[in-house]
Motif scaffolding. Structure first.
Motif, PDB file in Angstrom:
ATOM      1  N   ALA A 116      -9.010 -25.780  -9.291  1.00 25.91           N
ATOM      2  CA  ALA A 116      -9.063 -24.904  -8.116  1.00 25.91           C
ATOM      3  C   ALA A 116      -9.039 -23.435  -8.526  1.00 25.91           C
ATOM      4  N   LEU A 117      -8.181 -23.101  -9.491  1.00 29.91           N
ATOM      5  CA  LEU A 117      -8.132 -21.722  -9.964  1.00 29.91           C
ATOM      6  C   LEU A 117      -9.421 -21.355 -10.689  1.00 29.91           C
ATOM      7  N   MET A 118      -9.963 -22.279 -11.493  1.00 31.82           N
ATOM      8  CA  MET A 118     -11.199 -22.003 -12.218  1.00 31.82           C
ATOM      9  C   MET A 118     -12.357 -21.763 -11.251  1.00 31.82           C
ATOM     10  N   VAL A 119     -12.359 -22.467 -10.116  1.00 28.27           N
ATOM     11  CA  VAL A 119     -13.397 -22.242  -9.105  1.00 28.27           C
ATOM     12  C   VAL A 119     -13.338 -20.802  -8.597  1.00 28.27           C
ATOM     13  N   VAL A 120     -12.132 -20.305  -8.356  1.00 23.49           N
ATOM     14  CA  VAL A 120     -11.985 -18.930  -7.881  1.00 23.49           C
ATOM     15  C   VAL A 120     -12.443 -17.946  -8.951  1.00 23.49           C
ATOM     16  N   LEU A 121     -12.111 -18.217 -10.209  1.00 19.04           N
ATOM     17  CA  LEU A 121     -12.552 -17.330 -11.289  1.00 19.04           C
ATOM     18  C   LEU A 121     -14.072 -17.250 -11.346  1.00 19.04           C
ATOM     19  N   GLU A 122     -14.744 -18.378 -11.024  1.00 21.20           N
ATOM     20  CA  GLU A 122     -16.212 -18.383 -11.023  1.00 21.20           C
ATOM     21  C   GLU A 122     -16.780 -17.406 -10.006  1.00 21.20           C
ATOM     22  N   ALA A 123     -16.004 -17.105  -8.970  1.00 17.36           N
ATOM     23  CA  ALA A 123     -16.498 -16.244  -7.900  1.00 17.36           C
ATOM     24  C   ALA A 123     -16.254 -14.763  -8.179  1.00 17.36           C
ATOM     25  N   PRO A 172      -3.516 -20.672  -3.892  1.00 18.50           N
ATOM     26  CA  PRO A 172      -2.055 -20.547  -3.864  1.00 18.50           C
ATOM     27  C   PRO A 172      -1.396 -21.542  -4.805  1.00 18.50           C
ATOM     28  N   ALA A 173      -0.153 -21.264  -5.155  1.00 18.14           N
ATOM     29  CA  ALA A 173       0.571 -22.097  -6.117  1.00 18.14           C
ATOM     30  C   ALA A 173       0.682 -23.539  -5.629  1.00 18.14           C
ATOM     31  N   ALA A 174       0.429 -24.474  -6.535  1.00 17.62           N
ATOM     32  CA  ALA A 174       0.489 -25.903  -6.211  1.00 17.62           C
ATOM     33  C   ALA A 174       1.799 -26.500  -6.716  1.00 17.62           C
ATOM     34  N   ASP A 175       2.072 -27.754  -6.320  1.00 15.85           N
ATOM     35  CA  ASP A 175       3.246 -28.467  -6.812  1.00 15.85           C
ATOM     36  C   ASP A 175       3.164 -28.588  -8.332  1.00 15.85           C
ATOM     37  N   THR A 176       4.316 -28.596  -8.993  1.00 15.31           N
ATOM     38  CA  THR A 176       4.349 -28.683 -10.450  1.00 15.31           C
ATOM     39  C   THR A 176       4.930 -29.990 -10.962  1.00 15.31           C
ATOM     40  N   ASP A 177       5.521 -30.805 -10.085  1.00 18.08           N
ATOM     41  CA  ASP A 177       6.127 -32.072 -10.494  1.00 18.08           C
ATOM     42  C   ASP A 177       5.024 -33.102 -10.741  1.00 18.08           C
ATOM     43  N   THR A 276      -4.282 -30.684  -0.692  1.00 16.25           N
ATOM     44  CA  THR A 276      -4.898 -29.556   0.003  1.00 16.25           C
ATOM     45  C   THR A 276      -6.308 -29.261  -0.508  1.00 16.25           C
ATOM     46  N   GLY A 277      -6.623 -29.776  -1.690  1.00 15.37           N
ATOM     47  CA  GLY A 277      -7.951 -29.547  -2.250  1.00 15.37           C
ATOM     48  C   GLY A 277      -8.380 -30.720  -3.104  1.00 15.37           C
ATOM     49  N   LEU A 278      -9.657 -31.056  -3.028  1.00 16.78           N
ATOM     50  CA  LEU A 278     -10.230 -32.145  -3.813  1.00 16.78           C
ATOM     51  C   LEU A 278     -11.562 -31.660  -4.368  1.00 16.78           C
ATOM     52  N   ASP A 279     -11.660 -31.598  -5.697  1.00 13.79           N
ATOM     53  CA  ASP A 279     -12.878 -31.138  -6.364  1.00 13.79           C
ATOM     54  C   ASP A 279     -13.477 -32.290  -7.142  1.00 13.79           C
ATOM     55  N   ILE A 280     -14.748 -32.589  -6.865  1.00 15.48           N
ATOM     56  CA  ILE A 280     -15.406 -33.761  -7.444  1.00 15.48           C
ATOM     57  C   ILE A 280     -16.637 -33.323  -8.229  1.00 15.48           C
TER      58      ILE A 280
END
Length: 294
Positions: A116-123, A172-177, A276-280
């Protein structure tokens, strides 16, 4: 030890970190490796007797190489942020078996560098991306980043600040567990395989966003909302039939197969126990480069 062998050893020690910089800059594992190799060629042709900090020098060189590669992507699509409509090219995922991530892969995906973060960096623009990646992810001072961009320190700081706002707003920050996230992914797979619409709604955030990248032959698909994403998950339950839990960029994800052929890599963003997000990634050409096996 000759100077050549000394430089080779030093470079190999720095290679994982350089590859991590290049991966964050380019979003492509193959291009990242090309950038690192280009950096080695420049090192082998340079008199480094006056270089006081070889690690910093190599980081500067690989950053310049990546910046040139980003700027030369003449056919690169204008990619919108995840909350906008339009095609999104997903970055290459780093896929590893559960519990078997090796030290070099750990460097690649450290600091919660999820898909998800890498997708934002692409933009981001090339300059914004370089300023943000080097400063916020690798603690490179703005005074050292500014010459790479040919800008003032103040201007470089503003670039990073603008990029940071876009990143924080879109990823936004995701769960870390990890154990909790694995439970959520397990529940999603079980509901998909069983065609259980209500169970899918229970594990999906009401405002979930699902993105898929099928490559040049299959248009990107963007779906919003739990009902739409759940319906799609049931429609394509065959992807879940032979699915294996893996780590995708260091967090629980799924690789689906048809026989021995990989069909897709799924990455999940999970917050407060819900997806909250699913990238395929289902681009067959790119999947073949990832070395995925059953």
């Amino acid at each position: 030890m000759s100077e050549k062998f000394f430089l080779t050893d030093r470079f190999e020690a720095e290679r994982p970190g350089l590859r991590a910089v290049a991966y964050r800059m380019l979003g492509s594992l193959a291009e990242a490796e090309d950038a690192v190799q280009d950096t080695w060629l420049k090192l082998s042709r340079t008199d480094t007797s006056e270089v006081k900090n070889l690690g910093a020098w190599l980081t500067t060189v690989v950053s310049r190489v990546c910046l040139d590669m980003l700027r030369s992507r003449t056919s690169r699509r204008e990619e919108p942020l995840p909350e906008q409509e339009g095609p999104v090219r997903l970055p290459d995922p780093v896929v590893t078996p559960l519990g078997r991530i090796n030290p070099e892969q750990e460097v690649l995906v450290a600091d919660a560098v999820g898909i998800a973060l890498m997708v934002v960096l692409e933009a981001l623009s090339p300059a914004e991306r370089l300023a943000f990646v080097l400063h916020d992810m690798f603690d490179v001072p703005f005074d050292d980043i500014a010459p790479i961009l040919g800008r003032t320190t103040v201007s470089t700081r503003q670039l990073a600040s603008r990029a940071r706002r876009r990143v924080q707003g879109a990823a936004p920050a995701a769960d870390t567990d990890l154990a909790r996230k694995r439970d959520v992914v397990d529940a999603f797979l079980a509901a998909s395989r069983g065609g259980d619409f209500e169970a899918l709604l229970a594990v999906l955030d009401p405002h979930v966003v699902a993105r898929s990248d099928g490559g040049t032959l299959v248009p990107s698909i963007l779906r919003r909302g739990a009902a739409d994403v759940a319906s799609q998950a049931i429609t394509f339950a065959r992807f879940a039939a032979d699915a294996r839990l893996v780590l995708v960029n260091g967090t629980p994800g799924v690789v689906s197969f048809s026989g021995r052929r990989p069909l897709s890599v799924m990455s999940f963003t999970i917050q407060d126990g819900r997806i909250t997000g699913l990238d395929i990634l289902s681009d067959p050409d790119r999947l073949t480069t990832l070395g995925l096996t059953t």
